[in-house]
Design a protein around this motif. Sequence first.
Motif, PDB file in Angstrom:
ATOM      1  N   VAL A 136       0.679  -1.406  -0.033  1.00 42.75           N
ATOM      2  CA  VAL A 136       0.186   0.593  -0.288  1.00 42.75           C
ATOM      3  C   VAL A 136       0.541   0.770   0.288  1.00 42.75           C
ATOM      4  O   VAL A 136       2.149   1.174   0.777  1.00 42.75           O
ATOM      5  N   ASN A 137       0.193   2.195  -0.763  1.00 42.86           N
ATOM      6  CA  ASN A 137       0.981   3.583  -1.230  1.00 42.86           C
ATOM      7  C   ASN A 137       1.387   4.181   1.147  1.00 42.86           C
ATOM      8  O   ASN A 137       0.576   4.007   1.601  1.00 42.86           O
ATOM      9  N   PRO A 138       2.337   4.639   1.247  1.00 48.77           N
ATOM     10  CA  PRO A 138       2.623   5.063   1.914  1.00 48.77           C
ATOM     11  C   PRO A 138       1.721   6.238   2.448  1.00 48.77           C
ATOM     12  O   PRO A 138       1.669   6.217   3.921  1.00 48.77           O
ATOM     13  N   MET A 139       1.771   6.821   1.812  1.00 43.81           N
ATOM     14  CA  MET A 139       0.357   8.093   1.924  1.00 43.81           C
ATOM     15  C   MET A 139      -0.465   7.264   2.725  1.00 43.81           C
ATOM     16  O   MET A 139      -2.073   8.341   3.420  1.00 43.81           O
ATOM     17  N   VAL A 140      -1.399   6.612   1.188  1.00 43.66           N
ATOM     18  CA  VAL A 140      -2.733   5.514   1.934  1.00 43.66           C
ATOM     19  C   VAL A 140      -2.164   5.114   2.816  1.00 43.66           C
ATOM     20  O   VAL A 140      -3.809   5.045   4.313  1.00 43.66           O
ATOM     21  N   TRP A 141      -1.055   4.175   3.573  1.00 41.48           N
ATOM     22  CA  TRP A 141      -1.246   3.367   4.655  1.00 41.48           C
ATOM     23  C   TRP A 141      -1.614   4.370   6.047  1.00 41.48           C
ATOM     24  O   TRP A 141      -1.994   3.856   6.748  1.00 41.48           O
ATOM     25  N   ALA A 142      -1.385   5.338   6.222  1.00 43.02           N
ATOM     26  CA  ALA A 142      -0.896   6.105   7.185  1.00 43.02           C
ATOM     27  C   ALA A 142      -2.516   6.748   7.283  1.00 43.02           C
ATOM     28  O   ALA A 142      -3.327   6.197   8.317  1.00 43.02           O
ATOM     29  N   ARG A 143      -3.167   6.976   6.108  1.00 43.38           N
ATOM     30  CA  ARG A 143      -4.593   6.946   6.806  1.00 43.38           C
ATOM     31  C   ARG A 143      -5.603   5.919   6.871  1.00 43.38           C
ATOM     32  O   ARG A 143      -6.924   5.573   7.156  1.00 43.38           O
ATOM     33  N   VAL A 144      -4.500   4.587   6.010  1.00 42.72           N
ATOM     34  CA  VAL A 144      -5.619   3.507   6.496  1.00 42.72           C
ATOM     35  C   VAL A 144      -5.827   3.112   8.509  1.00 42.72           C
ATOM     36  O   VAL A 144      -5.978   2.833   9.191  1.00 42.72           O
ATOM     37  N   GLU A 145      -4.158   3.284   8.408  1.00 43.36           N
ATOM     38  CA  GLU A 145      -3.929   3.477   9.640  1.00 43.36           C
ATOM     39  C   GLU A 145      -4.552   4.009  11.162  1.00 43.36           C
ATOM     40  O   GLU A 145      -4.942   4.015  12.232  1.00 43.36           O
ATOM     41  N   ALA A 146      -4.968   5.373  10.913  1.00 40.88           N
ATOM     42  CA  ALA A 146      -5.790   6.352  11.267  1.00 40.88           C
ATOM     43  C   ALA A 146      -7.469   5.779  11.436  1.00 40.88           C
ATOM     44  O   ALA A 146      -8.321   6.477  12.150  1.00 40.88           O
ATOM     45  N   ALA A 147      -7.662   4.967  10.268  1.00 41.79           N
ATOM     46  CA  ALA A 147      -9.391   4.530  10.016  1.00 41.79           C
ATOM     47  C   ALA A 147      -9.405   3.248  10.686  1.00 41.79           C
ATOM     48  O   ALA A 147     -10.369   4.039  11.522  1.00 41.79           O
ATOM     49  N   ARG A 148      -8.624   3.025  10.505  1.00 40.78           N
ATOM     50  CA  ARG A 148      -8.680   1.577  11.753  1.00 40.78           C
ATOM     51  C   ARG A 148      -8.528   1.799  13.448  1.00 40.78           C
ATOM     52  O   ARG A 148      -9.003   0.728  14.288  1.00 40.78           O
ATOM     53  N   ALA A 149      -7.889   2.585  13.656  1.00 37.77           N
ATOM     54  CA  ALA A 149      -7.906   2.948  14.986  1.00 37.77           C
ATOM     55  C   ALA A 149      -9.659   3.705  15.782  1.00 37.77           C
ATOM     56  O   ALA A 149     -10.069   3.953  15.096  1.00 37.77           O
ATOM     57  N   PRO A 150      -9.769   3.116  16.706  1.00 38.33           N
ATOM     58  CA  PRO A 150      -9.509   2.861  17.949  1.00 38.33           C
ATOM     59  C   PRO A 150      -9.297   1.079  17.991  1.00 38.33           C
ATOM     60  O   PRO A 150      -9.107   0.588  19.292  1.00 38.33           O
ATOM     61  N   GLY A 151     -10.101   0.456  16.844  1.00 42.22           N
ATOM     62  CA  GLY A 151      -9.995  -0.837  16.696  1.00 42.22           C
ATOM     63  C   GLY A 151     -11.366  -1.404  17.360  1.00 42.22           C
ATOM     64  O   GLY A 151     -12.110  -0.482  16.639  1.00 42.22           O
ATOM     65  N   PRO A 152     -11.825  -3.267  16.767  1.00 47.01           N
ATOM     66  CA  PRO A 152     -11.007  -3.692  17.800  1.00 47.01           C
ATOM     67  C   PRO A 152     -10.026  -4.520  16.477  1.00 47.01           C
ATOM     68  O   PRO A 152      -9.634  -4.399  15.395  1.00 47.01           O
ATOM     69  N   GLU A 153      -8.866  -4.901  17.105  1.00 45.35           N
ATOM     70  CA  GLU A 153      -7.773  -5.795  15.944  1.00 45.35           C
ATOM     71  C   GLU A 153      -7.670  -7.315  16.106  1.00 45.35           C
ATOM     72  O   GLU A 153      -7.539  -8.097  16.483  1.00 45.35           O
ATOM     73  N   LEU A 154      -6.960  -7.364  14.562  1.00 44.49           N
ATOM     74  CA  LEU A 154      -7.181  -9.017  14.388  1.00 44.49           C
ATOM     75  C   LEU A 154      -6.425  -9.824  14.785  1.00 44.49           C
ATOM     76  O   LEU A 154      -6.866 -10.615  16.025  1.00 44.49           O
ATOM     77  N   ASP A 155      -5.542  -9.716  14.691  1.00 42.20           N
ATOM     78  CA  ASP A 155      -3.523  -9.836  15.202  1.00 42.20           C
ATOM     79  C   ASP A 155      -3.811  -9.680  16.841  1.00 42.20           C
ATOM     80  O   ASP A 155      -3.262 -10.412  17.781  1.00 42.20           O
ATOM     81  N   ALA A 156      -4.257  -8.721  17.317  1.00 43.55           N
ATOM     82  CA  ALA A 156      -4.375  -8.962  18.447  1.00 43.55           C
ATOM     83  C   ALA A 156      -5.115  -9.523  20.220  1.00 43.55           C
ATOM     84  O   ALA A 156      -5.603  -9.786  21.199  1.00 43.55           O
ATOM     85  N   GLY A 157      -6.138 -10.695  18.702  1.00 40.99           N
ATOM     86  CA  GLY A 157      -6.932 -11.288  19.906  1.00 40.99           C
ATOM     87  C   GLY A 157      -8.521 -11.102  19.850  1.00 40.99           C
ATOM     88  O   GLY A 157      -9.067 -11.807  21.034  1.00 40.99           O
ATOM     89  N   ASP A 158      -8.805  -9.847  19.566  1.00 40.46           N
ATOM     90  CA  ASP A 158     -10.114  -9.340  20.192  1.00 40.46           C
ATOM     91  C   ASP A 158     -11.405  -9.890  19.808  1.00 40.46           C
ATOM     92  O   ASP A 158     -11.247 -10.482  17.779  1.00 40.46           O
ATOM     93  N   ALA A 159     -11.995  -9.177  20.072  1.00 45.76           N
ATOM     94  CA  ALA A 159     -13.091 -10.722  19.449  1.00 45.76           C
ATOM     95  C   ALA A 159     -14.611 -10.035  18.369  1.00 45.76           C
ATOM     96  O   ALA A 159     -14.217  -8.294  18.487  1.00 45.76           O
ATOM     97  N   MET A 160     -14.566 -10.250  17.697  1.00 47.64           N
ATOM     98  CA  MET A 160     -15.137  -9.335  16.340  1.00 47.64           C
ATOM     99  C   MET A 160     -16.573  -9.606  16.650  1.00 47.64           C
ATOM    100  O   MET A 160     -17.125  -9.321  17.234  1.00 47.64           O
ATOM    101  N   PRO A 161     -16.904  -7.596  15.818  1.00 41.28           N
ATOM    102  CA  PRO A 161     -17.689  -6.860  16.016  1.00 41.28           C
ATOM    103  C   PRO A 161     -18.640  -7.521  15.610  1.00 41.28           C
ATOM    104  O   PRO A 161     -18.673  -8.403  14.181  1.00 41.28           O
ATOM    105  N   PRO A 162     -20.032  -7.356  16.007  1.00 40.70           N
ATOM    106  CA  PRO A 162     -20.954  -7.130  15.405  1.00 40.70           C
ATOM    107  C   PRO A 162     -21.330  -6.812  14.267  1.00 40.70           C
ATOM    108  O   PRO A 162     -20.813  -5.450  13.911  1.00 40.70           O
ATOM    109  N   ALA A 163     -22.107  -7.585  12.861  1.00 42.55           N
ATOM    110  CA  ALA A 163     -21.917  -7.011  11.533  1.00 42.55           C
ATOM    111  C   ALA A 163     -22.873  -5.578  11.666  1.00 42.55           C
ATOM    112  O   ALA A 163     -23.777  -5.842  12.687  1.00 42.55           O
TER     113      ALA A 163
END
Length: 163
Positions: A136-163
């Motif tokens: 992913v383009n680094p400029m787009v990646w920065a926006r992805v990281e901001a968009a996914r905050a505050p989580g939950p996180e797949l790799d952290a083992g967080d529960a899957m949110p409801p649809a």
Amino acid sequence: MTGIPRPLVANLLGVDESTLPPGDLPVDRLAAHLLAYLRDTADDDPSESSLRAHPKAWAYALTDALCANAPEHALTLVQAAVAQAAAPDDVAMIAAGPLEDLLARHGADVIAMIETLAKGSARMRFALSGVWPEQVNPMVWARVEAARAPGPELDAGDAMPPA
């Protein structure tokens, strides 16, 4: 958008439109076929010809073609597949597959839409946490990281949110 236009499906699959069922392809139906294919082939060697012989291989081929040539339709499909996911592994396969591919190919074109989706959906943020930055383009990646905050996180083992 609830369906992918029949002429677009025919074009992307390289088939005559008359060979397809009537009407547009419902996005929810394509998402279900894609998830079935991904679940069935998750442990298969990607170089095996059996993957192409799978009865739902067309769904994967169409998804790849949508990611390459019709990013808005691809994003709608990703959203539907993430909503239909039954387990974190399903979300991970969508994240590492079509979502990551879409961001790699058309990140600048779709990032605003993804940000909007993530803002209103913990499950979309959960899916974004399964995307890796290498393609992913680094400029787009920065926006992805901001968009996914505050989580939950797949790799952290967080529960899957409801649809």
